[in-house]
Design a protein around this motif. Structure first.
Motif, PDB file in Angstrom:
ATOM      1  N   ARG A 263       0.658  -1.163  -0.049  1.00 48.50           N
ATOM      2  CA  ARG A 263       0.000   0.036   0.130  1.00 48.50           C
ATOM      3  C   ARG A 263       0.844   1.269   0.004  1.00 48.50           C
ATOM      4  NH1 ARG A 263      -4.542  -0.566   4.563  1.00 48.50           N
ATOM      5  NH2 ARG A 263      -5.113   1.483   3.577  1.00 48.50           N
ATOM      6  N   SER A 264       1.741   1.303  -1.034  1.00 47.85           N
ATOM      7  CA  SER A 264       2.699   2.411  -1.023  1.00 47.85           C
ATOM      8  C   SER A 264       2.116   3.601  -1.593  1.00 47.85           C
ATOM      9  CB  SER A 264       3.753   2.103  -1.983  1.00 47.85           C
ATOM     10  OG  SER A 264       4.268   0.878  -1.558  1.00 47.85           O
ATOM     11  N   VAL A 265       2.454   4.643  -1.227  1.00 47.66           N
ATOM     12  CA  VAL A 265       1.897   6.190  -1.554  1.00 47.66           C
ATOM     13  C   VAL A 265       2.781   6.605  -2.765  1.00 47.66           C
ATOM     14  CG1 VAL A 265       1.286   8.450  -1.057  1.00 47.66           C
ATOM     15  CG2 VAL A 265       0.659   6.581   0.444  1.00 47.66           C
ATOM     16  N   SER A 266       2.513   7.249  -3.758  1.00 45.44           N
ATOM     17  CA  SER A 266       3.264   7.781  -4.976  1.00 45.44           C
ATOM     18  C   SER A 266       2.632   8.492  -5.766  1.00 45.44           C
ATOM     19  CB  SER A 266       3.939   6.575  -5.830  1.00 45.44           C
ATOM     20  OG  SER A 266       2.875   6.070  -6.780  1.00 45.44           O
ATOM     21  N   PRO A 267       3.285   9.691  -6.546  1.00 45.39           N
ATOM     22  CA  PRO A 267       2.445  10.676  -7.225  1.00 45.39           C
ATOM     23  C   PRO A 267       1.321   9.963  -8.026  1.00 45.39           C
ATOM     24  CG  PRO A 267       4.885  11.169  -6.905  1.00 45.39           C
ATOM     25  CD  PRO A 267       4.787   9.863  -6.203  1.00 45.39           C
ATOM     26  N   SER A 268       2.010   8.930  -8.734  1.00 40.49           N
ATOM     27  CA  SER A 268       0.960   8.186  -9.732  1.00 40.49           C
ATOM     28  C   SER A 268      -0.353   7.600  -9.274  1.00 40.49           C
ATOM     29  CB  SER A 268       1.817   7.399 -10.743  1.00 40.49           C
ATOM     30  OG  SER A 268       2.099   6.200  -9.961  1.00 40.49           O
ATOM     31  N   ARG A 269      -0.034   6.914  -8.059  1.00 37.23           N
ATOM     32  CA  ARG A 269      -1.003   6.499  -7.198  1.00 37.23           C
ATOM     33  C   ARG A 269      -2.156   7.690  -6.795  1.00 37.23           C
ATOM     34  NH1 ARG A 269       0.023   0.671  -4.482  1.00 37.23           N
ATOM     35  NH2 ARG A 269       1.469  -0.103  -5.735  1.00 37.23           N
ATOM     36  N   LEU A 278      -8.778   0.949 -12.872  1.00 37.63           N
ATOM     37  CA  LEU A 278      -8.374   0.514 -11.836  1.00 37.63           C
ATOM     38  C   LEU A 278      -8.446   1.741 -10.494  1.00 37.63           C
ATOM     39  CD1 LEU A 278      -6.639  -1.744 -10.238  1.00 37.63           C
ATOM     40  CD2 LEU A 278      -4.446  -0.797 -10.904  1.00 37.63           C
ATOM     41  N   PRO A 279      -9.476   2.045 -10.030  1.00 37.63           N
ATOM     42  CA  PRO A 279      -9.518   3.255  -8.930  1.00 37.63           C
ATOM     43  C   PRO A 279      -8.976   2.607  -7.984  1.00 37.63           C
ATOM     44  CG  PRO A 279     -11.523   2.138  -9.377  1.00 37.63           C
ATOM     45  CD  PRO A 279     -10.752   1.511 -10.299  1.00 37.63           C
ATOM     46  N   SER A 280      -8.483   3.611  -6.751  1.00 35.18           N
ATOM     47  CA  SER A 280      -7.660   3.484  -5.742  1.00 35.18           C
ATOM     48  C   SER A 280      -8.453   2.483  -4.790  1.00 35.18           C
ATOM     49  CB  SER A 280      -7.406   4.841  -5.086  1.00 35.18           C
ATOM     50  OG  SER A 280      -8.715   5.202  -4.736  1.00 35.18           O
ATOM     51  N   GLY A 281      -9.928   2.177  -4.810  1.00 31.77           N
ATOM     52  CA  GLY A 281     -10.375   1.530  -3.791  1.00 31.77           C
ATOM     53  C   GLY A 281     -10.258   0.059  -4.277  1.00 31.77           C
ATOM     54  N   VAL A 282     -10.461  -0.201  -5.519  1.00 33.86           N
ATOM     55  CA  VAL A 282     -10.125  -1.549  -6.174  1.00 33.86           C
ATOM     56  C   VAL A 282      -8.675  -1.884  -5.941  1.00 33.86           C
ATOM     57  CG1 VAL A 282     -10.244  -2.891  -8.521  1.00 33.86           C
ATOM     58  CG2 VAL A 282     -12.142  -1.321  -7.692  1.00 33.86           C
ATOM     59  N   LEU A 283      -7.555  -1.114  -6.292  1.00 33.70           N
ATOM     60  CA  LEU A 283      -6.434  -1.226  -6.199  1.00 33.70           C
ATOM     61  C   LEU A 283      -5.926  -1.679  -4.891  1.00 33.70           C
ATOM     62  CD1 LEU A 283      -3.518  -1.422  -7.279  1.00 33.70           C
ATOM     63  CD2 LEU A 283      -3.318   1.159  -6.811  1.00 33.70           C
ATOM     64  N   GLN A 284      -6.576  -0.999  -3.823  1.00 34.33           N
ATOM     65  CA  GLN A 284      -6.466  -1.653  -2.589  1.00 34.33           C
ATOM     66  C   GLN A 284      -6.902  -2.787  -2.135  1.00 34.33           C
ATOM     67  OE1 GLN A 284      -7.006   1.522   0.530  1.00 34.33           O
ATOM     68  NE2 GLN A 284      -7.479   0.081   1.917  1.00 34.33           N
ATOM     69  N   MET A 285      -7.899  -3.021  -2.479  1.00 34.18           N
ATOM     70  CA  MET A 285      -8.656  -4.411  -2.228  1.00 34.18           C
ATOM     71  C   MET A 285      -7.987  -5.483  -2.949  1.00 34.18           C
ATOM     72  SD  MET A 285     -10.630  -6.949  -3.463  1.00 34.18           S
ATOM     73  CE  MET A 285     -11.298  -6.448  -4.971  1.00 34.18           C
TER      74      MET A 285
END
Length: 390
Positions: A263-269, A278-285
């Motif tokens: 669950r890294s935070v980066s500018p592109s994320r 691939l919205p953020s919620g789906v990526l995290q799940m």
């Protein structure tokens, strides 16, 4: 995810797409077989007598086909009058009793995306048909077990088993040929497993890894430390001596690969949080679901964390990614690290497309058509073929 993406993965849609590719794209061979228990779709735009006869025997006998039937008396011709390659005959057996075949074809082992929840076979078959025709290669598309019933390491182990069966010759009884050269490709989650396959080949001892020189180690922020491999939950027993013929693939081709499931935070994320695919919620799940019980920094879970010794052993790599993809920064870092240790790696960013765009060329995205032309030229180069020959 299955409700949102499931239509593209439904059996009727996959069947219709395959049939349409036969009619509209001239796909000559499209059969499903089982290799090491994994269902695999075999595609070829060119008629190949050895392959077709082997598939016919497979339909008739399954895995019970006797070894002496690998090549029949009329193996040098087919119903269309085409001639098999010179010397396409059985030449004894290896240490496992598998026929040594002279027939060799170039192979694209393609790992579908879909977040480990579905297979994107329906969207992949059209462009894979074109790759097969342009590169004169056989496509092998494994349909690995999916979440939520099967989590890591089930899928990557199945991809690994299929690859080893192709390379050590044990799949020749089913397919009637052995790979001459092989490129592994994958998109999104499939890109993760395509890269993880190469990492696993090194960690499990199938491919020898050369240590970095003192100068390289001093300059490398991710040089492997003693015991790093053993920290993973997967088997690390060396098997190089037991797997004759297994080697690194000749090329690795990725699209929007999910290289880092942390669950890294980066500018592109942050900037790509609203990606339509691939919205953020789906990526995290997906990230939380895939590696339950294993470290997300295991290099076979997240190839992003592979030590530099392994990155140096990788084959030539071509990576495409959307310019606004949430996974863009991970791909840039991965490409940079490979190049830093002297590897051959190329990264291309494509504008005006979402995450996992390889399948959008058939519905009119001109940018994607250009991407596929580049991929086909790259495949021809890896296989040592000229564009004129294609």
């Amino acid at each position: 995810i299955k409700r949102a993406w499931g239509l593209v993965a439904s059996p009727p849609v996959k069947w219709l797409t395959t049939q349409a590719s036969k009619v509209l794209r001239g796909l000559r061979i499209a059969e499903r077989v089982y290799i090491r228990g994994v269902p695999c779709l075999i595609l070829s735009k060119r008629y190949r007598p050895e392959l077709q006869k082997a598939l016919d025997r497979y339909r008739k006998y399954g895995l019970r086909a006797p070894l002496h039937c690998i090549h029949e008396a009329d193996e040098h011709s087919d119903s269309d009058g085409e001639t098999a390659p010179e010397g396409a005959s059985r030449r004894g057996t290896n240490q496992w009793g598998i026929a040594q075949l002279a027939a060799q074809y170039d192979v694209i082992l393609h790992v579908t995306g879909g977040g480990w929840f579905i297979h994107t076979t329906a969207t992949d078959v059209p462009f894979l048909s074109e790759w097969s025709g342009t590169a004169d290669a056989v496509v092998v598309l494994p349909e690995y077990d999916l979440m939520p019933e099967h989590r890591y390491p089930v899928a990557i182990t199945e991809i690994y088993d299929v690859y080893k069966s192709l390379m050590d010759g044990s799949a020749a009884q089913i397919l009637g040929f052995r790979p001459r050269k092989i490129v592994v490709s994958g998109e999104s989650a499939g890109g993760n497993m395509a890269a993880a396959l190469c990492v696993k080949l090194c960690i499990d001892g199938d491919v020898p890894v050369q240590p970095l020189s003192p100068e390289e180690r001093a300059a490398s922020p991710r040089a492997r430390q003693p015991g790093a491999a053993e920290a993973s939950g997967m088997s690390r027993e060396a098997s190089h001596d037991a797997c004759a013929g297994v080697r690194m693939p000749d090329g690795l081709m990725l699209s929007c690969p999910s290289l880092n499931v942390c669950r890294s935070v980066s500018p592109s994320r942050i900037m790509g949080a609203g990606d339509p695919v691939l919205p953020s919620g789906v990526l995290q799940m997906i990230a939380e679901s895939y590696a339950q019980g294993f470290s997300p920094e295991d290099p076979c879970v997240s190839p992003y964390f592979a030590p530099d010794e392994i990155l140096k052993a990788l084959p030539p790599v071509l990576t495409f990614v959307s310019a606004v993809d949430p996974l863009l920064d991970d791909a840039v870092d991965f490409n940079t690290r490979i190049r830093r240790v002297g590897g051959l790696s190329e990264l291309k960013a494509t504008h005006h497309v979402p995450h996992a765009f390889w399948g959008l060329g058939s519905i009119g995205f001109p940018e994607v058509k250009g991407v596929h032309q580049y991929c086909e030229a790259w495949l021809l180069n890896i296989f040592g073929k000229s564009t004129e020959a294609s």
